[in-house]
Scaffold this active site. Structure first.
Site, PDB file in Angstrom:
ATOM      1  N   ASP A  78       0.817  -1.214   0.000  1.00 55.00           N
ATOM      2  CA  ASP A  78       0.000   0.000   0.000  1.00 55.00           C
ATOM      3  C   ASP A  78       0.850   1.265   0.000  1.00 55.00           C
ATOM      4  O   ASP A  78       2.022   1.258   0.389  1.00 55.00           O
ATOM      5  CB  ASP A  78      -0.971   0.013   1.181  1.00 55.00           C
ATOM      6  CG  ASP A  78      -0.279  -0.060   2.537  1.00 55.00           C
ATOM      7  OD1 ASP A  78       0.733  -0.773   2.662  1.00 55.00           O
ATOM      8  OD2 ASP A  78      -0.753   0.607   3.480  1.00 55.00           O
ATOM      9  N   GLU A 139      -0.060  -1.420   5.637  1.00 56.55           N
ATOM     10  CA  GLU A 139       1.062  -1.068   6.506  1.00 56.55           C
ATOM     11  C   GLU A 139       0.996   0.393   6.903  1.00 56.55           C
ATOM     12  O   GLU A 139       1.274   0.761   8.051  1.00 56.55           O
ATOM     13  CB  GLU A 139       2.385  -1.371   5.779  1.00 56.55           C
ATOM     14  CG  GLU A 139       3.639  -1.269   6.665  1.00 56.55           C
ATOM     15  CD  GLU A 139       4.277   0.099   6.675  1.00 56.55           C
ATOM     16  OE1 GLU A 139       5.245   0.298   7.441  1.00 56.55           O
ATOM     17  OE2 GLU A 139       3.827   1.009   5.926  1.00 56.55           O
TER      18      GLU A 139
END
Length: 369
Positions: A78, A139
């Site tokens: 991400d 994350e």
């Protein structure tokens, strides 16, 4: 040894595939295909269902052609906003965005370098032990992917996380633990113009608490911050309730607990002074870690860097990453720089020379581990 043109083209392609937290699937599918073509077995865990993403973490394994111990490489899928419609530009030895978005080198530089290194290992038939790859989701919004990782699927006891800014050669061997605080202050509503003395201002209580608090840089190992304050509806109402979010971090667990209790105590004392009530929730975000410079995992990176002609150096970090969680679960992990700079901003960039060196370093880690 690595194919620089191919590697840069891959990175340019990757950053143009949007992968905001909880919407990583399109990018994840591209990387899954790349790993499958290299001979990896792919498993996607159930983390996505638990955290609300459209995919889970990717766990991939490539069986070794030697008896070397298995090793793990990890990156996250991400990116932070604004990460839609990224237009990468190559300029003066760097890759940047067009200035309207982030670049996405955090962490797609790590992924591109890893994929290129793995292609090189296969093409050059380099001897290797079993290689595991973990690509996490979410994350950037709290390490939610790795918190829900299917750790029982892993064999490796050592992990190289490719997710640090700075010049290639930096080895993050120490990271802080973090406690998060959610505080609700309950006062008493009253008309601020007619009968303010009948009220208890939750804002005043919180302001008094914060004024007594040690914040920001506490010492070289410890920081603390009040990050979010919500509350109040009108200027003519004594505010009856506010919500506050805060954090404390430290490389030293005793200092972390001491700072956390200091912050809690300030709110409790202020509430008592003004006749208010306070509700405080404390949560451990992640624990600290420290890897000795003499450990094999550090020595391996240092030798890999020496082999490709760059200098390795160890450093501690003030931030948390998936590295913290790997260490919590008993997988010794270090975080390695990829040449990225200015993460989480529109000025983000990747130094091409460092980027290429990252792939070369990974190849040597695989050879030496």
């Amino acid at each position: 040894m690595v194919q620089e043109k191919r590697m840069i083209e891959s990175f340019m392609k990757y950053v143009q595939i949007a992968s905001p937290s909880k919407k990583e699937k399109e990018f994840a599918d591209v990387i899954k295909k790349e790993l499958e073509l290299l001979g990896f077995e792919i498993y996607v865990d159930q983390a996505g269902e638990k955290v609300g993403s459209n995919t889970g973490n990717i766990i991939a394994r490539w069986e070794g052609n030697s008896k070397k111990e298995p090793i793990l490489f990890s990156c996250h899928l991400d990116t932070v906003p604004p990460g839609e419609n990224i237009k990468p530009i190559r300029k003066e030895g760097k890759i940047i965005s067009n200035g309207n978005t982030i670049l996405g080198a955090d962490d797609k530089a790590g992924i591109a370098a890893l994929i290129e290194a793995l292609k090189t290992v296969k093409e050059k038939n380099i001897e290797h032990g079993t290689i595991e790859v973990v690509l996490t989701i979410c994350e950037e919004i709290g390490l939610f992917g790795i918190r829900n990782l299917a750790f029982d699927k892993l064999r490796s006891k050592k992990a190289y996380v490719l997710d640090s800014e700075g010049k290639t050669g930096k080895i993050v061997v120490q990271g802080p633990g973090e406690n998060d605080l959610e505080i609700k202050v309950f006062g008493k509503a009253a008309h601020a113009g007619i009968a303010p003395e009948q009220g208890i201002s939750a804002i005043q209580v919180a302001a008094h608490a914060i004024s007594k608090m040690n914040l920001l840089r506490i010492d070289e190992e410890t920081t603390a911050n009040i990050g979010i304050i919500h509350g109040g509806e009108a200027t003519n109402v004594v505010t009856p309730e506010i919500h506050i979010e805060a954090e404390a971090r430290s490389q030293d667990e005793k200092k972390l607990e001491r700072q956390t209790q200091h912050m809690i105590g300030c709110f409790e004392q202020a509430a008592q002074k003004f006749g208010a009530k306070v509700q405080i929730k404390k949560a451990r975000e992640y624990s600290s870690f420290q890897i000795g410079k003499e450990e094999k995992i550090v020595q391996t990176v240092q030798k890999a860097c020496e082999t490709i002609g760059i200098k390795a150096y160890t450093q501690r970090s003030g931030g948390g990453s998936d590295t913290n969680i790997f260490n919590e679960y008993g997988i010794q992990a270090v975080n390695l720089a990829t040449g990225e700079g200015n993460p989480h901003t529109k000025e983000e960039y990747i130094e091409i020379e460092d980027f290429i060196n990252t792939a070369k370093m990974i190849v040597e880690i695989i050879r030496l581990a």
